[in-house]
Design a protein around this motif. Structure first.
Motif, PDB file in Angstrom:
ATOM      1  N   LYS A  42     -33.979  85.168-112.039  1.00 14.30           N
ATOM      2  CA  LYS A  42     -34.115  86.602-112.324  1.00 14.30           C
ATOM      3  C   LYS A  42     -35.195  87.175-111.402  1.00 14.30           C
ATOM      4  CE  LYS A  42     -34.686  85.636-116.606  1.00 14.30           C
ATOM      5  NZ  LYS A  42     -34.861  85.466-118.024  1.00 14.30           N
ATOM      6  N   TYR A  43     -34.836  88.237-110.695  1.00 15.53           N
ATOM      7  CA  TYR A  43     -35.737  88.875-109.734  1.00 15.53           C
ATOM      8  C   TYR A  43     -36.127  90.261-110.228  1.00 15.53           C
ATOM      9  CZ  TYR A  43     -34.061  85.240-106.573  1.00 15.53           C
ATOM     10  OH  TYR A  43     -33.740  84.034-106.002  1.00 15.53           O
ATOM     11  N   LEU A  44     -37.363  90.656-109.948  1.00 14.37           N
ATOM     12  CA  LEU A  44     -37.856  91.967-110.358  1.00 14.37           C
ATOM     13  C   LEU A  44     -38.703  92.574-109.256  1.00 14.37           C
ATOM     14  CD1 LEU A  44     -38.508  94.149-112.569  1.00 14.37           C
ATOM     15  CD2 LEU A  44     -40.501  92.762-113.127  1.00 14.37           C
ATOM     16  N   ASP A  45     -38.433  93.833-108.934  1.00 16.50           N
ATOM     17  CA  ASP A  45     -39.329  94.625-108.091  1.00 16.50           C
ATOM     18  C   ASP A  45     -39.972  95.660-109.005  1.00 16.50           C
ATOM     19  OD1 ASP A  45     -40.665  96.358-106.416  1.00 16.50           O
ATOM     20  OD2 ASP A  45     -39.050  96.501-104.947  1.00 16.50           O
ATOM     21  N   ARG A  98     -38.752  86.877-119.182  1.00 15.42           N
ATOM     22  CA  ARG A  98     -39.590  86.735-117.981  1.00 15.42           C
ATOM     23  C   ARG A  98     -38.751  86.595-116.711  1.00 15.42           C
ATOM     24  NH1 ARG A  98     -44.970  85.395-119.074  1.00 15.42           N
ATOM     25  NH2 ARG A  98     -45.406  84.657-121.186  1.00 15.42           N
ATOM     26  N   PRO A  99     -39.126  87.322-115.659  1.00 14.30           N
ATOM     27  CA  PRO A  99     -38.467  87.097-114.368  1.00 14.30           C
ATOM     28  C   PRO A  99     -38.983  85.798-113.740  1.00 14.30           C
ATOM     29  CG  PRO A  99     -40.097  88.858-114.187  1.00 14.30           C
ATOM     30  CD  PRO A  99     -40.074  88.432-115.626  1.00 14.30           C
ATOM     31  N   ASP A 100     -38.184  85.239-112.849  1.00  7.81           N
ATOM     32  CA  ASP A 100     -38.589  84.041-112.113  1.00  7.81           C
ATOM     33  C   ASP A 100     -39.305  84.398-110.814  1.00  7.81           C
ATOM     34  OD1 ASP A 100     -37.227  82.013-113.843  1.00  7.81           O
ATOM     35  OD2 ASP A 100     -35.487  83.192-113.250  1.00  7.81           O
ATOM     36  N   VAL A 101     -38.969  85.565-110.280  1.00  5.21           N
ATOM     37  CA  VAL A 101     -39.594  86.046-109.044  1.00  5.21           C
ATOM     38  C   VAL A 101     -39.907  87.523-109.203  1.00  5.21           C
ATOM     39  CG1 VAL A 101     -39.297  86.442-106.557  1.00  5.21           C
ATOM     40  CG2 VAL A 101     -38.314  84.394-107.609  1.00  5.21           C
ATOM     41  N   GLY A 125     -44.072  78.471-113.218  1.00  8.14           N
ATOM     42  CA  GLY A 125     -43.549  78.003-111.938  1.00  8.14           C
ATOM     43  C   GLY A 125     -42.979  79.129-111.094  1.00  8.14           C
ATOM     44  N   GLY A 126     -42.954  80.347-111.666  1.00 10.37           N
ATOM     45  CA  GLY A 126     -42.376  81.493-110.973  1.00 10.37           C
ATOM     46  C   GLY A 126     -43.234  81.979-109.819  1.00 10.37           C
ATOM     47  N   LYS A 180     -47.196  80.725-110.232  1.00 12.88           N
ATOM     48  CA  LYS A 180     -47.807  80.508-111.546  1.00 12.88           C
ATOM     49  C   LYS A 180     -47.702  79.034-111.921  1.00 12.88           C
ATOM     50  CE  LYS A 180     -47.606  82.343-116.233  1.00 12.88           C
ATOM     51  NZ  LYS A 180     -47.026  83.426-117.044  1.00 12.88           N
ATOM     52  N   ASN A 181     -48.765  78.503-112.535  1.00  8.00           N
ATOM     53  CA  ASN A 181     -48.715  77.108-112.961  1.00  8.00           C
ATOM     54  C   ASN A 181     -48.861  76.997-114.475  1.00  8.00           C
ATOM     55  OD1 ASN A 181     -51.432  77.276-113.661  1.00  8.00           O
ATOM     56  ND2 ASN A 181     -52.150  76.315-111.789  1.00  8.00           N
ATOM     57  N   ASP A 182     -48.829  75.768-114.981  1.00  4.76           N
ATOM     58  CA  ASP A 182     -48.853  75.567-116.428  1.00  4.76           C
ATOM     59  C   ASP A 182     -50.216  75.831-117.056  1.00  4.76           C
ATOM     60  OD1 ASP A 182     -50.233  73.399-115.463  1.00  4.76           O
ATOM     61  OD2 ASP A 182     -48.980  71.889-116.408  1.00  4.76           O
TER      62      ASP A 182
END
Length: 197
Positions: A42-45, A98-101, A125-126, A180-182
């Motif tokens: 999922k991508y978001l601008d 949540r978007p992935d990118v 992880g995104g 992003k990390n855990d």
């Protein structure tokens, strides 16, 4: 830079169209050096821009690149934008979806806020990818920010960019890529891989 400005009288003057060839060149180089953009992500601008005369650049380039499977959403505060959602991204909570990118060209004066909020909203992880002036690395004010949020990659555009169709800007630009990390936000270290576009 794209548009946003929270209720801001100046938001229209902060809107500049990001050239499609700049976005395309970044995507090509990123996929060569890091990984391919997955159509299932999922991508978001969050400040996508666009208006009756101009496309929402990141949204359109990603749609062309990812094909019909791509899931791309645009948000913008401007009422005349080509966004899917009108509103102030900096006040939105996307944790249920949540978007992935998150990828954008944010207003420079709000760039730090956009990065921090994006890292809070993106999936674990995104990626958070922002087109910024290269001198965003500078400034004593942002030293603590970078100590805690160093980008994982920086893709520097070796040619200056024109956001008006006329002469190029007098400043160098780069796509800053955070992951992003855990532990919550970006990996805390002082290393960043640099690539030229």
């Amino acid at each position: 830079m794209s548009s946003t400005g929270r209720g801001y009288e100046r938001h229209k003057t902060d809107y500049y169209v990001t050239p499609a060839n700049v976005v395309g060149a970044f995507i090509k180089r990123f996929e060569e050096k890091v990984l391919e953009f997955n159509p299932r992500w999922k991508y978001l601008d969050p400040c996508c821009g666009g208006d009756q005369n101009n496309p929402a650049t990141y949204v359109e380039v990603l749609k062309d690149h990812l094909g019909p499977e791509g899931k791309i959403t645009g948000i913008d505060i401007r009422t005349d934008s080509r966004s899917d959602v009108q509103g102030d991204f900096l006040t939105m909570d996307l944790k249920q979806n949540r978007p992935d990118v998150i990828i954008s060209n944010p207003p420079f004066y709000l760039a730090e806020e956009f990065i921090v909020h994006s890292l809070n909203q993106v999936s674990e992880g995104g990626l958070v990818i922002m087109l910024l002036r290269l001198n965003f690395f500078g400034s004593q004010k942002r030293r603590i920010f970078f100590e805690n949020n160093m980008p994982k990659y920086c893709f520097i555009h070796h040619r200056r960019i024109s956001f008006t169709g006329g002469p190029t800007d007098s400043i160098e630009y780069a796509h800053f890529v955070f992951q992003k990390n855990d532990k919550g936000l970006q990996t805390q270290n002082d290393s960043c891989k640099i690539y030229l576009i």
